[in-house]
Design a protein around this motif. Structure first.
Motif, short mmCIF file in Angstrom:
data_model
loop_
_atom_site.label_atom_id
_atom_site.label_comp_id
_atom_site.label_asym_id
_atom_site.label_seq_id
_atom_site.Cartn_x
_atom_site.Cartn_y
_atom_site.Cartn_z
N ILE A 258 43.11 -52.38 15.10
CA ILE A 258 43.33 -52.22 15.06
C ILE A 258 44.28 -52.98 14.08
CG2 ILE A 258 45.01 -50.32 16.39
CD1 ILE A 258 43.21 -50.28 17.96
N ARG A 259 44.96 -53.66 14.87
CA ARG A 259 45.83 -55.01 13.81
C ARG A 259 46.34 -54.16 12.73
NH1 ARG A 259 47.09 -59.95 12.29
NH2 ARG A 259 45.15 -61.05 12.34
N ASN A 260 45.09 -54.14 12.06
CA ASN A 260 44.15 -54.41 10.58
C ASN A 260 44.88 -53.28 9.55
OD1 ASN A 260 43.77 -57.62 10.43
ND2 ASN A 260 41.72 -56.51 10.33
N THR A 261 45.14 -52.07 10.59
CA THR A 261 45.56 -51.36 10.46
C THR A 261 47.33 -50.50 10.29
OG1 THR A 261 45.24 -49.40 12.18
CG2 THR A 261 42.79 -50.03 10.96
N ILE A 262 47.31 -49.53 9.20
CA ILE A 262 48.66 -49.45 9.05
C ILE A 262 49.03 -48.38 10.03
CG2 ILE A 262 49.82 -47.28 7.47
CD1 ILE A 262 48.70 -48.21 5.26
N SER A 263 48.24 -46.70 10.86
CA SER A 263 47.85 -46.36 12.23
C SER A 263 48.48 -47.34 13.47
CB SER A 263 47.53 -45.12 12.16
OG SER A 263 47.10 -45.07 11.14
N GLY A 264 48.23 -48.23 13.50
CA GLY A 264 47.71 -48.97 15.04
C GLY A 264 47.54 -48.38 15.97
N GLU A 265 47.78 -48.60 17.32
CA GLU A 265 47.20 -48.62 18.26
C GLU A 265 47.34 -46.87 18.27
OE1 GLU A 265 50.81 -49.91 20.06
OE2 GLU A 265 49.16 -50.43 18.03
#
Length: 300
Positions: A258-265
């Motif tokens: 999730i850390r790599n995504t723009i949207s996050g948790e």
């Protein structure tokens, strides 16, 4: 005058999101997010065209977010590669360079937006992953998914496109209040009837504001959107890539994905899952054929 294909914002939402006009029929206009996976309706009078300068200003912000996400993934990829190098070299004498070949998983990516699909395919190729991409309306996914799975034989399936939640249609707990969530749920269920093992075939499903709990309950490993927020167009690619480059011997750290995504948790979540990458020894030029590094993408 607003016509199909125009870029617009909604006055009632303080111009927060740029949309493409899908259908300009009055009085209600159908909209698709330009950078996020959101589908919406709006009164014609509520729309305002986006100027070229404003579009480029916002596009620059999006590009910076994407570049940051890509840098995070490359950092994690280097760490994963260092671990593979160390493990591959354990059987050799100290000082001997470890050379091995790797077999990444095949990915099937179905997308309800042809422009987003094209962008995702380009990113898969940039990351060196094999992918079969297919444009398919969300409503068709439950009916056509198994034919495509049997044709492509993927180890990772991505089901995404556009979605949205409407308060007027029910509470956040009711699947009927979502534009396309039920189709993602049905498609995931159809896959799991034949492939029940979560580590044999890994599934990501969902889009903006999707009913996360129902999609996970249906059998997805990863889904959107826990907090019913919008997710970025390329977030599903980073989830798939992390799975693809993690060894099948290791469990995936959900927070690192999730850390790599723009949207996050708030936008993405999942359950414990094993990686799907396999390495082999010894390496040779002929072994490159085993890796199958040629990527494919179809936009039909």
């Amino acid at each position: 005058m607003i016509v199909n294909g125009d870029l617009v914002t909604r006055k009632s939402y303080q111009h927060d999101i740029i949309f493409r006009v899908k259908s300009a029929d009055r009085p209600i206009v159908k909209l698709m997010g330009e950078h996020i996976r959101l589908e919406a309706d709006a009164p014609y009078e509520d729309l305002e065209k986006v100027s070229g300068s404003e579009y480029h200003r916002r596009k620059q912000q999006v590009d910076e977010q994407e570049a940051y996400s890509y840098r995070l993934f490359r950092q994690d990829y280097r760490l994963l590669k260092e671990k593979r190098d160390a493990e591959a070299g354990n059987g050799y004498q100290t000082g001997t360079e470890a050379k091995y070949f790797q077999i990444p998983p095949r990915i099937l990516h179905l997308d309800g937006d042809p422009l987003f699909l094209k962008k995702c395919i380009a990113l898969y190729e940039q990351l060196g992953l094999q992918v079969h991409g297919q444009y398919l309306h969300e409503k068709e996914m439950p009916h056509r998914i198994m034919d495509l799975v049997e044709k492509v034989h993927p180890q990772i399936v991505v089901l995404t496109g556009h979605d949205s939640y409407s308060k007027a249609k029910g509470t956040t707990r009711e699947l009927e209040a979502y534009r396309h969530s039920r189709y993602f749920v049905e498609a995931v269920r159809n896959i799991r009837r034949k492939y029940p093992n979560f580590d044999q075939l890994v599934i990501f499903a969902g889009a903006c504001q999707s009913h996360f709990e129902s999609i996970i309950k249906a059998g997805a490993n990863f889904a959107s959107s826990p907090a019913r927020v919008n997710i970025h167009a390329i977030d599903p690619v980073y989830v798939a890539a992390r799975i693809a480059y993690t060894s099948f011997m290791d469990h995936i750290n959900i927070w690192e994905v999730i850390r790599n995504t723009i949207s996050g948790e708030k936008g993405l979540g999942g359950v414990e899952t094993k990686g799907l990458l396999r390495i082999g020894i010894p390496y040779s030029e002929e072994a490159e054929e085993i890796e199958g590094t040629e990527e494919t993408g179809e936009n039909q």
